[in-house]
Design a protein around this motif. Structure first.
Motif, PDB file in Angstrom:
ATOM      1  N   ARG A  99      -3.705   9.613   6.912  1.00 52.60           N
ATOM      2  CA  ARG A  99      -2.568   9.455   5.996  1.00 52.60           C
ATOM      3  C   ARG A  99      -1.279   9.197   6.775  1.00 52.60           C
ATOM      4  NH1 ARG A  99      -2.833  10.297   0.217  1.00 52.60           N
ATOM      5  NH2 ARG A  99      -5.047  10.304  -0.191  1.00 52.60           N
ATOM      6  N   PHE A 102      -0.454   5.645   8.206  1.00 53.11           N
ATOM      7  CA  PHE A 102      -0.050   4.527   7.340  1.00 53.11           C
ATOM      8  C   PHE A 102       1.118   4.868   6.412  1.00 53.11           C
ATOM      9  CE2 PHE A 102      -4.378   3.613   8.592  1.00 53.11           C
ATOM     10  CZ  PHE A 102      -4.291   2.279   8.950  1.00 53.11           C
ATOM     11  N   ILE A 103       1.832   5.967   6.694  1.00 53.99           N
ATOM     12  CA  ILE A 103       2.960   6.323   5.813  1.00 53.99           C
ATOM     13  C   ILE A 103       3.908   5.139   5.663  1.00 53.99           C
ATOM     14  CG2 ILE A 103       5.052   7.728   5.588  1.00 53.99           C
ATOM     15  CD1 ILE A 103       3.622   9.989   6.908  1.00 53.99           C
ATOM     16  N   ARG A 105       3.257   2.202   4.928  1.00 53.46           N
ATOM     17  CA  ARG A 105       2.619   0.895   5.131  1.00 53.46           C
ATOM     18  C   ARG A 105       1.144   0.983   4.741  1.00 53.46           C
ATOM     19  NH1 ARG A 105       5.174  -0.047  11.095  1.00 53.46           N
ATOM     20  NH2 ARG A 105       4.480   2.097  11.284  1.00 53.46           N
ATOM     21  N   GLU A 106       0.909   1.670   3.624  1.00 53.08           N
ATOM     22  CA  GLU A 106      -0.460   1.941   3.218  1.00 53.08           C
ATOM     23  C   GLU A 106      -1.180   0.663   2.805  1.00 53.08           C
ATOM     24  OE1 GLU A 106       2.238   3.372   2.000  1.00 53.08           O
ATOM     25  OE2 GLU A 106       2.100   5.525   2.328  1.00 53.08           O
ATOM     26  N   VAL A 108      -3.531  -1.221   0.429  1.00 49.92           N
ATOM     27  CA  VAL A 108      -3.952  -0.944  -0.945  1.00 49.92           C
ATOM     28  C   VAL A 108      -4.954  -1.992  -1.408  1.00 49.92           C
ATOM     29  CG1 VAL A 108      -1.867   0.280  -1.620  1.00 49.92           C
ATOM     30  CG2 VAL A 108      -1.950  -2.194  -1.860  1.00 49.92           C
ATOM     31  N   TRP A 117      -3.373   1.232  -5.234  1.00 49.51           N
ATOM     32  CA  TRP A 117      -4.522   2.101  -5.012  1.00 49.51           C
ATOM     33  C   TRP A 117      -4.876   2.071  -3.531  1.00 49.51           C
ATOM     34  CZ3 TRP A 117      -6.623   5.235  -8.590  1.00 49.51           C
ATOM     35  CH2 TRP A 117      -7.853   5.835  -8.300  1.00 49.51           C
ATOM     36  N   LEU A 118      -4.833   3.241  -2.878  1.00 55.90           N
ATOM     37  CA  LEU A 118      -5.071   3.296  -1.437  1.00 55.90           C
ATOM     38  C   LEU A 118      -6.473   2.837  -1.068  1.00 55.90           C
ATOM     39  CD1 LEU A 118      -3.557   6.768  -0.493  1.00 55.90           C
ATOM     40  CD2 LEU A 118      -2.560   4.534  -0.062  1.00 55.90           C
ATOM     41  N   GLU A 120      -8.731   3.880   1.184  1.00 57.68           N
ATOM     42  CA  GLU A 120      -8.889   5.008   2.097  1.00 57.68           C
ATOM     43  C   GLU A 120      -9.916   4.746   3.194  1.00 57.68           C
ATOM     44  OE1 GLU A 120      -8.067   9.144   0.334  1.00 57.68           O
ATOM     45  OE2 GLU A 120      -8.861   8.009  -1.344  1.00 57.68           O
ATOM     46  N   MET A 123      -8.186   2.923   5.831  1.00 57.70           N
ATOM     47  CA  MET A 123      -7.249   3.789   6.540  1.00 57.70           C
ATOM     48  C   MET A 123      -7.985   4.623   7.585  1.00 57.70           C
ATOM     49  SD  MET A 123      -4.905   4.956   3.306  1.00 57.70           S
ATOM     50  CE  MET A 123      -3.886   6.181   4.094  1.00 57.70           C
ATOM     51  N   SER A 140     -12.050  13.493  14.038  1.00 56.25           N
ATOM     52  CA  SER A 140     -12.002  13.041  12.652  1.00 56.25           C
ATOM     53  C   SER A 140     -10.597  12.604  12.256  1.00 56.25           C
ATOM     54  CB  SER A 140     -12.458  14.191  11.752  1.00 56.25           C
ATOM     55  OG  SER A 140     -11.995  13.977  10.445  1.00 56.25           O
ATOM     56  N   ASP A 142      -9.564  12.947   9.463  1.00 55.14           N
ATOM     57  CA  ASP A 142      -9.186  13.832   8.368  1.00 55.14           C
ATOM     58  C   ASP A 142      -8.560  15.135   8.845  1.00 55.14           C
ATOM     59  OD1 ASP A 142     -10.240  11.995   6.583  1.00 55.14           O
ATOM     60  OD2 ASP A 142     -12.252  12.804   6.852  1.00 55.14           O
ATOM     61  N   ARG A 160      -0.225   4.603  16.298  1.00 55.29           N
ATOM     62  CA  ARG A 160       0.277   4.002  15.060  1.00 55.29           C
ATOM     63  C   ARG A 160       1.164   2.788  15.380  1.00 55.29           C
ATOM     64  NH1 ARG A 160       3.571   7.844  11.143  1.00 55.29           N
ATOM     65  NH2 ARG A 160       5.025   7.916  12.866  1.00 55.29           N
TER      66      ARG A 160
ATOM     67  N   ARG B   3     -17.056  23.371   9.604  1.00 53.91           N
ATOM     68  CA  ARG B   3     -15.941  22.492   9.323  1.00 53.91           C
ATOM     69  C   ARG B   3     -15.670  22.418   7.812  1.00 53.91           C
ATOM     70  NH1 ARG B   3     -12.602  19.639  11.994  1.00 53.91           N
ATOM     71  NH2 ARG B   3     -11.371  18.499  10.499  1.00 53.91           N
ATOM     72  N   LYS B 187      -4.384   9.284  -4.846  1.00 51.00           N
ATOM     73  CA  LYS B 187      -5.062   8.041  -4.512  1.00 51.00           C
ATOM     74  C   LYS B 187      -4.145   6.822  -4.370  1.00 51.00           C
ATOM     75  CE  LYS B 187      -9.147   9.783  -4.514  1.00 51.00           C
ATOM     76  NZ  LYS B 187      -9.894   9.827  -3.243  1.00 51.00           N
ATOM     77  N   THR B 188      -2.860   6.999  -4.541  1.00 49.10           N
ATOM     78  CA  THR B 188      -1.994   5.819  -4.444  1.00 49.10           C
ATOM     79  C   THR B 188      -1.000   5.956  -3.291  1.00 49.10           C
ATOM     80  OG1 THR B 188      -0.206   6.632  -5.836  1.00 49.10           O
ATOM     81  CG2 THR B 188      -2.061   5.616  -6.965  1.00 49.10           C
ATOM     82  N   ASN B 189      -0.414   4.843  -2.934  1.00 48.86           N
ATOM     83  CA  ASN B 189       0.608   4.876  -1.883  1.00 48.86           C
ATOM     84  C   ASN B 189       1.798   5.726  -2.331  1.00 48.86           C
ATOM     85  OD1 ASN B 189       1.421   3.067  -3.827  1.00 48.86           O
ATOM     86  ND2 ASN B 189       1.824   1.380  -2.419  1.00 48.86           N
ATOM     87  N   ASN B 192       1.170   9.221  -1.508  1.00 55.85           N
ATOM     88  CA  ASN B 192       1.348   9.435  -0.066  1.00 55.85           C
ATOM     89  C   ASN B 192       2.830   9.642   0.258  1.00 55.85           C
ATOM     90  OD1 ASN B 192      -0.467   9.635   2.108  1.00 55.85           O
ATOM     91  ND2 ASN B 192       0.329   7.740   3.007  1.00 55.85           N
ATOM     92  N   TRP B 193       3.685   8.887  -0.411  1.00 53.75           N
ATOM     93  CA  TRP B 193       5.136   9.021  -0.178  1.00 53.75           C
ATOM     94  C   TRP B 193       5.641  10.360  -0.691  1.00 53.75           C
ATOM     95  CZ3 TRP B 193       6.434   3.668  -2.769  1.00 53.75           C
ATOM     96  CH2 TRP B 193       5.800   2.652  -2.032  1.00 53.75           C
ATOM     97  N   ALA B 196       4.597  13.004   1.759  1.00 49.41           N
ATOM     98  CA  ALA B 196       5.350  12.892   3.011  1.00 49.41           C
ATOM     99  C   ALA B 196       6.792  13.355   2.799  1.00 49.41           C
ATOM    100  CB  ALA B 196       5.315  11.450   3.518  1.00 49.41           C
ATOM    101  N   MET B 207      10.051   6.795   8.616  1.00 54.52           N
ATOM    102  CA  MET B 207       9.048   5.773   8.364  1.00 54.52           C
ATOM    103  C   MET B 207       9.476   4.816   7.251  1.00 54.52           C
ATOM    104  SD  MET B 207       7.048   6.333  10.714  1.00 54.52           S
ATOM    105  CE  MET B 207       5.888   5.017  10.330  1.00 54.52           C
ATOM    106  N   ILE B 209      10.453   5.407   4.094  1.00 49.10           N
ATOM    107  CA  ILE B 209      10.138   5.691   2.690  1.00 49.10           C
ATOM    108  C   ILE B 209      11.431   5.960   1.932  1.00 49.10           C
ATOM    109  CG2 ILE B 209       9.057   7.397   1.160  1.00 49.10           C
ATOM    110  CD1 ILE B 209       6.841   7.601   3.221  1.00 49.10           C
TER     111      ILE B 209
END
Lengths: 243, 328
Positions: A99, A102-103, A105-106, A108, A117-118, A120, A123, A140, A142, A160, B3, B187-189, B192-193, B196, B207, B209
């Protein structure tokens, strides 16, 4: 010598009564690793913040690859290929590596009105690749960035910047508060940049770190450039005297 | 395996989910099986969407790093505006649109003032809480508007949708909206913003945003959901009162926090907010069924809030302490 990648001409900046930059003029050559040193308040952070779009100059001109440019926000800087890596400020600790990578600059799959829609899978794949490319080995994508060590975080930030093909990488105090081993790793990253043809501006007040990986040293004091020499034509002693 | 356990322990909504499960079992036993009966579930499902919708909006806003105390007042102002317009001869849909428009404006003002003047949203929305509540009374003119049954299409929002009279349309509205907001966040950008921005503002800014705009949008979503939830409640009761939703703001914050949302921003999930709201409703209901004095309700919510947050912190610490190396 080829055209400088960044030219800064007569840059001035005032912060409510403080004259932080007093007419700074500087050429950054393509592919070099430039060490920018100076005490706190010397103006190096101000200069960097202007180049990375966080602040705007009050006076003066910035020329990137021969073109006069206006850098009004971080996006502008990134679009010009200037990527800045801050000691603390470049990663969100509570988010995963993928995540963070790509903050802003995701990738989609589709988008409506800017909300997308990401992708993923992309990514994760690309962040694994990008991290491997800078010789960092993480299990990972994640994992939370907050779980990484300081050196690993810098590695991810550099990965990055590399991934987004930045031409100039500004590293703001990347070795602060790092252990000796981790510092060596970060210095290794910077040396690696040159092989890949990326220009680096390395900011630090630790002269040993700067001399370890830079081929040109620029010293600032009280908002002015006070020394600008090839690293092999000067010494730690000479630079510290100027600061 | 370790994990996976580690990841699960670090899920912010875990403590809430475990509490929810425990309480369902306890109440079911204590009430001799009445708790999960159709009649009782009908009651819970009638009230749940209202609290939960507010909680969903507040959760999203809190993840972006801000706070909204005005939701309780907006909860009353939206249906009041709508009802007054309907009584004044407006068509229902136009009145509803104006009502939601008022919510959007309030959210926008909350956001713009907070961002532009760089003041804590706690203060901005505290002020807005008083202003919107006052506006509600002013708009009503002191007399609650009377809407005849059938004058507005309440069925679309609160009518029962099954033959057993168990599930109201509001449950579907709530589920649909919660899923949309959940996907938006996860699930969307944009999501994510949001994360963040709330997680670490300087990084989000560095970055590139547009953190101010992201927050303003979250304020607007929070306001609109609160207004919509208020409309549903007023329709269910078929009464439009200026005092509706008092205390709702703190319940919504409690729900978000019980569900694992951090007051610092960045951490939390929509599912967590829904779990928190469900817990609050279950406790309210379960206490009645268990014949506990209803005056203990707020005590229980308060204790639960503290307990859930402490539990969450403890689980997360356990998760973090599990030795799973990130190096290869």
């Amino acid at each position: 010598m080829s055209k400088p990648i960044i030219q800064v001409k007569n840059l001035h900046k005032w912060y409510s009564g403080v004259h932080a930059l007093k007419g700074v003029t500087l050429d950054v050559q393509r592919g070099e690793a430039l060490g920018l040193v100076g005490d706190n308040g010397a103006g190096k952070s101000t200069l960097i913040n202007i180049l990375s779009g966080l602040h705007q100059q009050d006076e003066g001109e910035i020329i990137v690859e021969g073109q006069p440019v206006q850098i009004s926000n971080p996006k502008d800087a990134m679009a010009l290929g200037i990527e800045t890596i801050y000691q603390y400020n470049s990663m969100v600790p509570i988010m995963t590596i993928a995540r963070n990578m790509f903050i802003g600059r995701e990738p989609v799959k589709f988008s409506i009105g800017g909300i997308g829609w990401l992708d993923e899978a992309k990514m994760r794949e690309e962040s694994v690749q990008a991290i491997a490319d800078v010789d960092l080995h993480l299990r990972s994508p994640d994992a939370l960035v907050g779980e990484l060590s300081g050196g690993q975080r810098q590695g991810v930030a550099i990965a990055r910047a590399m991934h987004f093909k930045s031409k100039v990488m500004i590293l703001d105090e990347p070795t602060n508060h790092l252990s000796v081993k981790e510092t060596a790793k970060v210095i290794g990253f910077v040396q690696g940049l040159k092989e890949q043809g990326v220009t680096a501006i390395f900011i630090s007040h630790n002269l040993h770190h700067v001399f370890a990986c830079c081929d040109r040293i620029v010293a600032m004091a009280l908002g002015e450039v006070v020394l600008d020499k090839r690293a092999n034509e000067t010494s730690i002693e000479e630079v510290s005297e100027k600061l | 395996m370790r994990r996976l356990v580690k990841l699960a322990l670090q899920k912010p909504e875990l403590a809430g989910a475990l509490l929810l499960l425990t309480l369902v079992i306890v109440f079911q036993i204590r009430s001799d099986g009445v708790f999960l009966s159709v009649n009782n579930l009908r009651g819970i499902l009638g009230l749940l969407p209202e609290t939960a919708l507010v909680a969903v909006g507040v959760t999203l806003l809190m993840i972006s790093g801000e706070f909204d105390l005005s939701v309780g007042s907006v909860f009353a102002l939206m249906p009041m505006t709508m009802a007054v317009l309907v009584v004044g001869g407006w068509p229902f849909w136009a009145a509803m649109a104006v009502g939601l428009g008022v919510c959007i404006v309030i959210g926008f003002v909350n956001g713009i003032i907070t961002i532009r003047y760089d003041i804590p949203s706690f203060i901005t929305t505290l002020g807005m809480m008083f202003m919107a509540r006052s506006l509600t009374v002013v708009v009503s003119g002191g007399f609650p508007p009377r809407i005849r049954p059938g004058e507005i299409p309440s069925r679309l929002f609160v009518g029962f949708i099954d033959d057993g009279n168990l599930i109201r349309a509001s449950v579907l509205w709530f589920l649909g909206i919660a899923i949309i907001i959940g996907l938006l966040l996860g699930k969307t950008n944009f999501g994510n913003w949001v994360r963040a921005t709330g997680g670490f503002l300087p990084a989000a800014k560095a970055m590139g945003i547009p953190t101010g705009r992201v927050k303003v949008v979250c304020f607007m979503i929070s306001s609109v959901l609160a207004g919509f939830a208020g409309m549903i409640q007023s329709m269910r009761l078929n009464s439009f009162l200026p005092s509706t939703g008092e205390g709702m703001e703190l319940q919504a914050v409690a729900a978000a926090v019980i569900g694992g949302t951090s007051l610092m921003g960045g951490v939390g999930s929509i599912l967590g907010g829904v779990i928190g709201a469900t817990l609050i409703r279950l406790i309210d209901n379960g206490m009645v069924l268990s014949q506990i004095d209803a005056n203990w309700f707020r005590f229980a919510i308060g204790a639960l809030t503290i307990f859930a947050v402490v539990g969450n912190a403890w689980l997360r610490k356990k998760g973090r302490a599990m030795k799973v190396s990130v190096d290869k």
